[in-house]
Structure formats: C-alpha cells, structure tokens
Design an enzyme around this catalytic site. Structure first.
Site, PDB file in Angstrom:
ATOM      1  N   LYS A   1      14.311 -14.914 -28.013  1.00  7.99           N
ATOM      2  CA  LYS A   1      15.579 -15.548 -27.662  1.00  7.99           C
ATOM      3  C   LYS A   1      15.340 -16.666 -26.632  1.00  7.99           C
ATOM      4  O   LYS A   1      14.241 -16.779 -26.069  1.00  7.99           O
ATOM      5  CB  LYS A   1      16.536 -14.468 -27.135  1.00  7.99           C
ATOM      6  CG  LYS A   1      16.894 -13.422 -28.213  1.00  7.99           C
ATOM      7  CD  LYS A   1      17.805 -12.327 -27.665  1.00  7.99           C
ATOM      8  CE  LYS A   1      18.186 -11.325 -28.744  1.00  7.99           C
ATOM      9  NZ  LYS A   1      19.044 -10.221 -28.216  1.00  7.99           N
TER      10      LYS A   1
ATOM     11  N   TYR B   1      25.036 -12.721 -36.163  1.00  9.15           N
ATOM     12  CA  TYR B   1      25.658 -11.648 -35.384  1.00  9.15           C
ATOM     13  C   TYR B   1      27.064 -11.314 -35.883  1.00  9.15           C
ATOM     14  O   TYR B   1      27.904 -10.844 -35.104  1.00  9.15           O
ATOM     15  CB  TYR B   1      25.700 -12.030 -33.902  1.00  9.15           C
ATOM     16  CG  TYR B   1      24.366 -11.840 -33.183  1.00  9.15           C
ATOM     17  CD1 TYR B   1      23.720 -10.597 -33.178  1.00  9.15           C
ATOM     18  CD2 TYR B   1      23.764 -12.880 -32.492  1.00  9.15           C
ATOM     19  CE1 TYR B   1      22.509 -10.413 -32.513  1.00  9.15           C
ATOM     20  CE2 TYR B   1      22.543 -12.704 -31.818  1.00  9.15           C
ATOM     21  CZ  TYR B   1      21.932 -11.471 -31.833  1.00  9.15           C
ATOM     22  OH  TYR B   1      20.742 -11.277 -31.173  1.00  9.15           O
TER      23      TYR B   1
ATOM     24  N   PHE C   1      31.710  -9.192 -25.772  1.00 10.58           N
ATOM     25  CA  PHE C   1      30.611 -10.063 -25.343  1.00 10.58           C
ATOM     26  C   PHE C   1      30.202 -11.076 -26.411  1.00 10.58           C
ATOM     27  O   PHE C   1      29.314 -11.888 -26.181  1.00 10.58           O
ATOM     28  CB  PHE C   1      29.396  -9.226 -24.931  1.00 10.58           C
ATOM     29  CG  PHE C   1      28.864  -8.316 -26.017  1.00 10.58           C
ATOM     30  CD1 PHE C   1      28.013  -8.789 -27.000  1.00 10.58           C
ATOM     31  CD2 PHE C   1      29.230  -6.977 -26.055  1.00 10.58           C
ATOM     32  CE1 PHE C   1      27.528  -7.959 -28.004  1.00 10.58           C
ATOM     33  CE2 PHE C   1      28.752  -6.129 -27.050  1.00 10.58           C
ATOM     34  CZ  PHE C   1      27.899  -6.630 -28.036  1.00 10.58           C
TER      35      PHE C   1
ATOM     36  N   ARG D   1      11.085  -2.261 -33.616  1.00 18.03           N
ATOM     37  CA  ARG D   1      12.182  -1.857 -32.719  1.00 18.03           C
ATOM     38  C   ARG D   1      11.651  -0.993 -31.566  1.00 18.03           C
ATOM     39  O   ARG D   1      12.130  -1.086 -30.444  1.00 18.03           O
ATOM     40  CB  ARG D   1      13.256  -1.078 -33.497  1.00 18.03           C
ATOM     41  CG  ARG D   1      13.963  -1.890 -34.582  1.00 18.03           C
ATOM     42  CD  ARG D   1      15.155  -2.638 -34.080  1.00 18.03           C
ATOM     43  NE  ARG D   1      16.248  -1.780 -33.687  1.00 18.03           N
ATOM     44  CZ  ARG D   1      17.429  -2.261 -33.271  1.00 18.03           C
ATOM     45  NH1 ARG D   1      17.642  -3.576 -33.218  1.00 18.03           N
ATOM     46  NH2 ARG D   1      18.396  -1.444 -32.918  1.00 18.03           N
TER      47      ARG D   1
ATOM     48  N   THR E   1      18.225  -1.684 -26.208  1.00 24.39           N
ATOM     49  CA  THR E   1      19.007  -2.920 -26.031  1.00 24.39           C
ATOM     50  C   THR E   1      19.158  -3.284 -24.557  1.00 24.39           C
ATOM     51  O   THR E   1      19.018  -4.448 -24.186  1.00 24.39           O
ATOM     52  CB  THR E   1      20.411  -2.724 -26.663  1.00 24.39           C
ATOM     53  OG1 THR E   1      20.246  -2.290 -28.007  1.00 24.39           O
ATOM     54  CG2 THR E   1      21.207  -4.016 -26.644  1.00 24.39           C
TER      55      THR E   1
ATOM     56  N   ARG F   1      11.128  -5.157 -23.797  1.00 25.70           N
ATOM     57  CA  ARG F   1      12.279  -5.243 -22.888  1.00 25.70           C
ATOM     58  C   ARG F   1      12.056  -4.417 -21.625  1.00 25.70           C
ATOM     59  O   ARG F   1      12.476  -4.811 -20.532  1.00 25.70           O
ATOM     60  CB  ARG F   1      13.548  -4.790 -23.606  1.00 25.70           C
ATOM     61  CG  ARG F   1      14.029  -5.796 -24.658  1.00 25.70           C
ATOM     62  CD  ARG F   1      15.111  -5.195 -25.529  1.00 25.70           C
ATOM     63  NE  ARG F   1      15.679  -6.132 -26.495  1.00 25.70           N
ATOM     64  CZ  ARG F   1      16.413  -5.763 -27.546  1.00 25.70           C
ATOM     65  NH1 ARG F   1      16.664  -4.472 -27.776  1.00 25.70           N
ATOM     66  NH2 ARG F   1      16.890  -6.666 -28.376  1.00 25.70           N
TER      67      ARG F   1
ATOM     68  N   ASN G   1      17.952 -10.157 -22.989  1.00 26.96           N
ATOM     69  CA  ASN G   1      16.926  -9.158 -23.350  1.00 26.96           C
ATOM     70  C   ASN G   1      15.784  -9.696 -24.213  1.00 26.96           C
ATOM     71  O   ASN G   1      15.115  -8.961 -24.921  1.00 26.96           O
ATOM     72  CB  ASN G   1      17.575  -7.896 -23.939  1.00 26.96           C
ATOM     73  CG  ASN G   1      18.362  -8.160 -25.209  1.00 26.96           C
ATOM     74  OD1 ASN G   1      18.381  -9.279 -25.714  1.00 26.96           O
ATOM     75  ND2 ASN G   1      18.993  -7.130 -25.742  1.00 26.96           N
TER      76      ASN G   1
ATOM     77  N   HIS H   1      14.879 -10.313 -30.316  1.00 27.89           N
ATOM     78  CA  HIS H   1      15.683  -9.658 -31.350  1.00 27.89           C
ATOM     79  C   HIS H   1      14.752  -9.031 -32.390  1.00 27.89           C
ATOM     80  O   HIS H   1      13.715  -9.599 -32.715  1.00 27.89           O
ATOM     81  CB  HIS H   1      16.575 -10.679 -32.071  1.00 27.89           C
ATOM     82  CG  HIS H   1      17.073 -10.184 -33.404  1.00 27.89           C
ATOM     83  ND1 HIS H   1      18.161  -9.354 -33.511  1.00 27.89           N
ATOM     84  CD2 HIS H   1      16.587 -10.336 -34.665  1.00 27.89           C
ATOM     85  CE1 HIS H   1      18.334  -9.034 -34.800  1.00 27.89           C
ATOM     86  NE2 HIS H   1      17.397  -9.627 -35.508  1.00 27.89           N
TER      87      HIS H   1
ATOM     88  N   GLU I   1      18.181 -11.214 -42.817  1.00 25.67           N
ATOM     89  CA  GLU I   1      17.944 -12.150 -41.711  1.00 25.67           C
ATOM     90  C   GLU I   1      16.796 -13.110 -42.029  1.00 25.67           C
ATOM     91  O   GLU I   1      16.841 -14.280 -41.659  1.00 25.67           O
ATOM     92  CB  GLU I   1      17.689 -11.364 -40.420  1.00 25.67           C
ATOM     93  CG  GLU I   1      18.951 -10.624 -39.950  1.00 25.67           C
ATOM     94  CD  GLU I   1      18.700  -9.582 -38.872  1.00 25.67           C
ATOM     95  OE1 GLU I   1      17.546  -9.462 -38.394  1.00 25.67           O
ATOM     96  OE2 GLU I   1      19.659  -8.874 -38.506  1.00 25.67           O
TER      97      GLU I   1
HETATM   98  P1  GTP Z   1      19.119  -7.331 -31.327  1.00 23.20           P
HETATM   99  O1  GTP Z   1      17.720  -6.974 -31.706  1.00 23.20           O
HETATM  100  O2  GTP Z   1      19.216  -8.633 -30.563  1.00 23.20           O
HETATM  101  O3  GTP Z   1      20.072  -7.263 -32.510  1.00 23.20           O
HETATM  102  O4  GTP Z   1      19.573  -6.229 -30.255  1.00 23.20           O
HETATM  103  P2  GTP Z   1      19.962  -4.713 -30.534  1.00 23.20           P
HETATM  104  O5  GTP Z   1      19.889  -4.390 -31.991  1.00 23.20           O
HETATM  105  O6  GTP Z   1      19.135  -3.903 -29.595  1.00 23.20           O
HETATM  106  O7  GTP Z   1      21.472  -4.678 -30.039  1.00 23.20           O
HETATM  107  P3  GTP Z   1      22.823  -5.059 -30.852  1.00 23.20           P
HETATM  108  O8  GTP Z   1      22.494  -5.493 -32.245  1.00 23.20           O
HETATM  109  O9  GTP Z   1      23.774  -3.962 -30.646  1.00 23.20           O
HETATM  110  O10 GTP Z   1      23.336  -6.312 -30.019  1.00 23.20           O
HETATM  111  C1  GTP Z   1      22.825  -7.612 -30.282  1.00 23.20           C
HETATM  112  C2  GTP Z   1      22.630  -8.341 -28.983  1.00 23.20           C
HETATM  113  O11 GTP Z   1      23.895  -8.561 -28.378  1.00 23.20           O
HETATM  114  C3  GTP Z   1      21.836  -7.595 -27.922  1.00 23.20           C
HETATM  115  O12 GTP Z   1      20.441  -7.697 -28.080  1.00 23.20           O
HETATM  116  C4  GTP Z   1      22.299  -8.290 -26.663  1.00 23.20           C
HETATM  117  O13 GTP Z   1      21.625  -9.549 -26.502  1.00 23.20           O
HETATM  118  C5  GTP Z   1      23.749  -8.546 -26.974  1.00 23.20           C
HETATM  119  N1  GTP Z   1      24.571  -7.470 -26.435  1.00 23.20           N
HETATM  120  C6  GTP Z   1      24.756  -6.211 -26.937  1.00 23.20           C
HETATM  121  N2  GTP Z   1      25.560  -5.487 -26.151  1.00 23.20           N
HETATM  122  C7  GTP Z   1      25.899  -6.308 -25.125  1.00 23.20           C
HETATM  123  C8  GTP Z   1      26.715  -6.139 -23.964  1.00 23.20           C
HETATM  124  O14 GTP Z   1      27.301  -5.099 -23.725  1.00 23.20           O
HETATM  125  N3  GTP Z   1      26.814  -7.226 -23.129  1.00 23.20           N
HETATM  126  C9  GTP Z   1      26.175  -8.408 -23.374  1.00 23.20           C
HETATM  127  N4  GTP Z   1      26.312  -9.434 -22.515  1.00 23.20           N
HETATM  128  N5  GTP Z   1      25.393  -8.599 -24.443  1.00 23.20           N
HETATM  129  C10 GTP Z   1      25.258  -7.561 -25.304  1.00 23.20           C
HETATM  130 MG    MG Z   2      20.845  -5.580 -33.442  1.00 21.42          MG
END
Ligand code: GTP
Ligand code: MG
Length: 149
Positions: free
Chosen positions: A9, A49, A57, A85, A91, A102, A112, A115, A126
């Site tokens: 990212k 997304y 958010f 993962r 996350t 992370r 973080n 992705h 994707e």
């Molecule tokens: P990705 O690998 O990026 O998809 O992350 P993930 O699968 O661990 O988490 P998820 O798909 O639920 O959320 C996608 C992204 O949204 C996260 O990696 C964060 O960057 C962002 N995100 C998720 N939850 C929050 C939150 O509560 N606050 C904020 N600011 N960002 C969030």
């Molecule tokens: Mg995700």
C-alpha cells in the site's frame, strides 16, 4: 494454480518497505508472476474494496489507497492465499503477531502497509482487476524441485 493478489500500500512504498515485503514472500518459496508500480485511481480502488462500501472507514480507505503509488503483485503456489495472509498477519497491526509483516512493520489498521487476497476466488478476481492480459509472466523457477518433492 492458486494465485493471490498482494499489494504494498502507499504507506509501505513511502516508508521504503517494498524490498522487505517482496523478500519475505520470495524467501517463503512462492512464485512471483506479476509485478508493477502503479498509481491507483479512485474507480479501481472502489471496485477492489466494493465489499466494504457500507463501512464508516470506506471513504478514508479509498483516499489512503489512492494517496500514492502502490506495488501490485501476483504470487502463485499451493496454498499461497492462506499462507500469504499468515505472513501478512492480522488486519490490526497491534494485534498482528511478531514475525508477520504487519506485526513487525506497522502500528495502525488504517496504515497496515500491505494487502492480501482473502480467498482463492478473490485471488483470481483481484488479479484480473489489477493486471491486464499479457502483464503476467509464466515461468519455472530453477529452485522448484528444491521446494516441492
Ligand atoms: P486487506 O488485505 O487490505 O484486504 O486487509 P484485511 O483483509 O486484513 O482487512 P479487510 O479486508 O477487512 O479491510 C481492508 C482494509 O481496510 C484493511 O487492510 C485496512 O487498511 C482497512 N480497514 C479495515 N478496517 C478498518 C478500520 O476499522 N479503520 C480503518 N481506518 N481502516 C480499516
Ligand atoms: Mg481484505
């Protein structure tokens, strides 16, 4: 073959963590088949997304992902989606285990650094979203017989 879409990212790029992140996946033994630096536009971020559209958010997430260049990658291998993962970690970086990307390199959910696709289906989806046909490279790493019996 199983594919996952991994993306450094904008914070990871700005913080100079591209090499570190690629290195961790490379050392594990997965095969890199796509790689590019890319300035993501709003429409693509929204499509990527789209499942999070209703979250509070979401607008800041779209701003974050489009705030600077990202490094787009496709990695292949047996079990690559779940394994990547695990290497990435939870996350919320404060909950991510030490030893994960992370856990070692980030502090906040909204920054973080990386992705990773959450299922083989999303790995395909994707990959097709971020890479054009002809941008992926099929090849046989010389180390293949030393990774898989
Ligand atoms: P990705 O690998 O990026 O998809 O992350 P993930 O699968 O661990 O988490 P998820 O798909 O639920 O959320 C996608 C992204 O949204 C996260 O990696 C964060 O960057 C962002 N995100 C998720 N939850 C929050 C939150 O509560 N606050 C904020 N600011 N960002 C969030
Ligand atoms: Mg995700």
């Amino acid at each position: 073959v199983e594919q996952t879409y991994i993306m450094v990212k904008p914070d990871g790029v700005q913080r100079g963590l591209v090499g570190e992140i690629i290195s961790r996946l490379e050392r594990k033994g997965f095969k890199l088949t796509g790689l590019k630096l890319f300035q993501c536009h709003k429409e693509l971020a929204e499509e990527h997304y789209k499942d999070l559209k209703t979250k509070s958010f979401y607008p800041t997430l779209i701003d974050y992902i489009t705030s600077g260049p990202v490094v787009c990658m496709v990695w292949e291998g047996v079990g690559v989606v779940a394994s990547a993962r695990k290497l990435i970690g939870s996350t919320n970086p404060l909950q991510a285990e030490p030893g994960t990307i992370r856990g070692d390199l980030a502090v906040q959910t909204g920054r973080n650094v990386v992705h990773g696709s959450d299922s083989p289906e999303n790995g395909k989806r994707e990959t097709a979203l971020w890479f054009k046909e002809g941008e992926l490279c099929e090849w046989t790493p010389a180390q293949a017989p030393w990774l898989m019996e």
